[in-house]
Design an enzyme around this catalytic site. Structure first.
Site, mmCIF file in Angstrom:
data_model
loop_
_atom_site.group_PDB
_atom_site.id
_atom_site.type_symbol
_atom_site.label_atom_id
_atom_site.label_comp_id
_atom_site.label_asym_id
_atom_site.label_seq_id
_atom_site.Cartn_x
_atom_site.Cartn_y
_atom_site.Cartn_z
ATOM 1 N N LYS A 50 0.806 -1.221 0.000
ATOM 2 C CA LYS A 50 0.000 0.000 0.000
ATOM 3 C C LYS A 50 0.840 1.272 0.000
ATOM 4 C CE LYS A 50 -3.968 -2.061 -0.187
ATOM 5 N NZ LYS A 50 -4.856 -1.946 -1.357
HETATM 6 N N1 PMP Z 1 -3.444 -8.182 1.256
HETATM 7 C C1 PMP Z 1 -3.576 -7.257 2.214
HETATM 8 C C2 PMP Z 1 -3.045 -7.532 3.576
HETATM 9 C C3 PMP Z 1 -4.238 -6.042 1.930
HETATM 10 O O1 PMP Z 1 -4.371 -5.108 2.900
HETATM 11 C C4 PMP Z 1 -4.757 -5.836 0.631
HETATM 12 C C5 PMP Z 1 -5.487 -4.562 0.329
HETATM 13 N N2 PMP Z 1 -6.847 -4.532 0.699
HETATM 14 C C6 PMP Z 1 -4.604 -6.849 -0.333
HETATM 15 C C7 PMP Z 1 -3.935 -7.988 0.018
HETATM 16 C C8 PMP Z 1 -5.176 -6.736 -1.717
HETATM 17 O O2 PMP Z 1 -4.550 -5.759 -2.518
HETATM 18 P P1 PMP Z 1 -5.417 -4.884 -3.485
HETATM 19 O O3 PMP Z 1 -6.272 -3.980 -2.635
HETATM 20 O O4 PMP Z 1 -4.437 -4.119 -4.306
HETATM 21 O O5 PMP Z 1 -6.275 -5.788 -4.303
#
Ligand code: PMP
Length: 344
Positions: free
Chosen positions: A48
């Site tokens: 993130k």
């Molecule tokens: N794993 C974790 C621990 C996350 O916080 C997130 C984000 N919600 C994701 C995977 C998935 O990534 P994305 O939001 O880019 O699909």
């Protein structure tokens, strides 16, 4: 003199360019070569960081933000941490509206990074004025010089990964990647990386991971949101109960669903077998790899890149706690390893 000092300007210089690490033991019984892109190496310990930096810098490029302005989002998770970190360095206020379900540790962590945290009641519906969605929206309307990140519905979330994660994977594999396996939450990671990789080679298979209790896989197959697919589950950050516009469903070839229990055990196995202390969704993605392997998805020429989204330290009271595992019914307490005690 100054040129002799080998220092980064600030912590934000370390975002991205995460390592690709070969998996050796965990995948021994599968056909193909498996590599993990370990996003915990970002300074905020998750993928993130990439979207936090990109979205804020894009707003700066467009002249929407100037120092002293305010960044607003609705998360106590990884995105909140990354936004707070970027805001500190760049001199913005960071306001996070979080649910009262968020742990004290998470709220304290965000406050330590200077964020103002509004704790909103968890039991109210999304359209209630007290919900964290509506509190964030209202704060955005009332705060002059603010941006609302809104990661589930922000195209810049995809763009961030199109510009960083995708090119890094292409470069690190010298274009020899055959499969990408990634979790989908907002969908930004998988959609952005997929867009870049498919432009380079449309034959690369893009394999998504979804949770039982989430609508994404069924929506991908039917283009309809089936409310029967929605029920509570434990993995945080994976799957969703609505359709995020930050997911480009056309770029994903297939989704695989994984269970809370198998993903939890797999998360612990990654640490035990590969020495990589990563989070619950990394276990989910590896569990999906196992299921894809069992379905015959890979052959000996496959170069499979798996994205591990965050660090294990955020799950000490969850998957890495024997007590929590036991409470979920994930294992018998007699199977838990004894903690070694020394008597004085
Ligand atoms: N794993 C974790 C621990 C996350 O916080 C997130 C984000 N919600 C994701 C995977 C998935 O990534 P994305 O939001 O880019 O699909």
């Amino acid at each position: 003199m100054k040129e002799d000092i080998k220092a980064y300007d600030n912590v934000l210089s370390l975002i991205g360019n995460t390592p690709l690490i070969k998996l050796n033991k965990l995948t021994k019984s599968f056909t193909g070569n498996f590599y993990a892109k370990v996003e915990a190496f970002n300074p905020g310990h998750s993928t993130k960081d990439r979207i936090a930096l990109y979205i804020i810098e894009e707003a700066e490029r467009q002249g929407i933000l100037s120092p002293g302005d305010t960044i607003i989002e609705t998360t106590s998770g990884n995105t909140g941490f990354s936004l707070a970190m970027v805001s500190i360095i760049k001199g913005y206020n960071c306001i996070l509206a979080v649910s009262s379900k968020s742990s004290r540790d998470k709220i304290d962590m965000l406050r330590s990074l200077g964020a103002k945290v509004y704790v909103c009641p968890a039991h109210v519906s999304a359209d209630d004025e007290r919900s964290y969605y509506n509190v964030a929206k209202r704060l955005h309307q009332e705060t002059k010089g603010s941006i609302y990140i809104n990661q589930y519905f922000n195209q810049l979330n995809i763009d961030a990964h199109y510009k960083s994660t995708g090119p890094e994977i292409w470069e690190q594999t010298s274009g020899k990647i055959t499969h990408l396996v990634a979790c989908s939450g907002t969908g930004g990671t998988i959609s952005g990386a997929a867009k870049f990789l498919k432009e380079k080679n449309p034959n690369i298979r893009i394999l998504g991971v979804d949770a039982f209790g989430s609508v994404l896989k069924k929506y991908h197959e039917t283009k309809e949101l089936d409310p029967n697919e929605i029920y509570p589950y434990r993995i945080e950050g994976l799957g969703k109960n609505l359709i995020p516009t930050a997911t480009d469903f056309d770029s994903i070839d297939h989704f695989m669903k994984v269970t809370d229990e198998e993903s939890a055990h797999m998360t612990r196995e990654i640490a035990k077998q590969e020495g990589l202390f990563v989070g619950y969704t990394s276990g989910a993605v590896m569990q999906a790899v196992k299921q894809y392997a069992e379905e015959g998805e890979f052959n000996e020429n496959s170069n499979v890149v798996v994205i591990f989204p965050d660090h294990g330290s955020r799950y000490m009271s969850k998957v890495f706690s024997d007590e929590w595992m036991s409470d979920q019914g994930f294992f018998d307490s007699v199977n838990a390893e004894e903690v070694q005690k020394i008597e004085f």
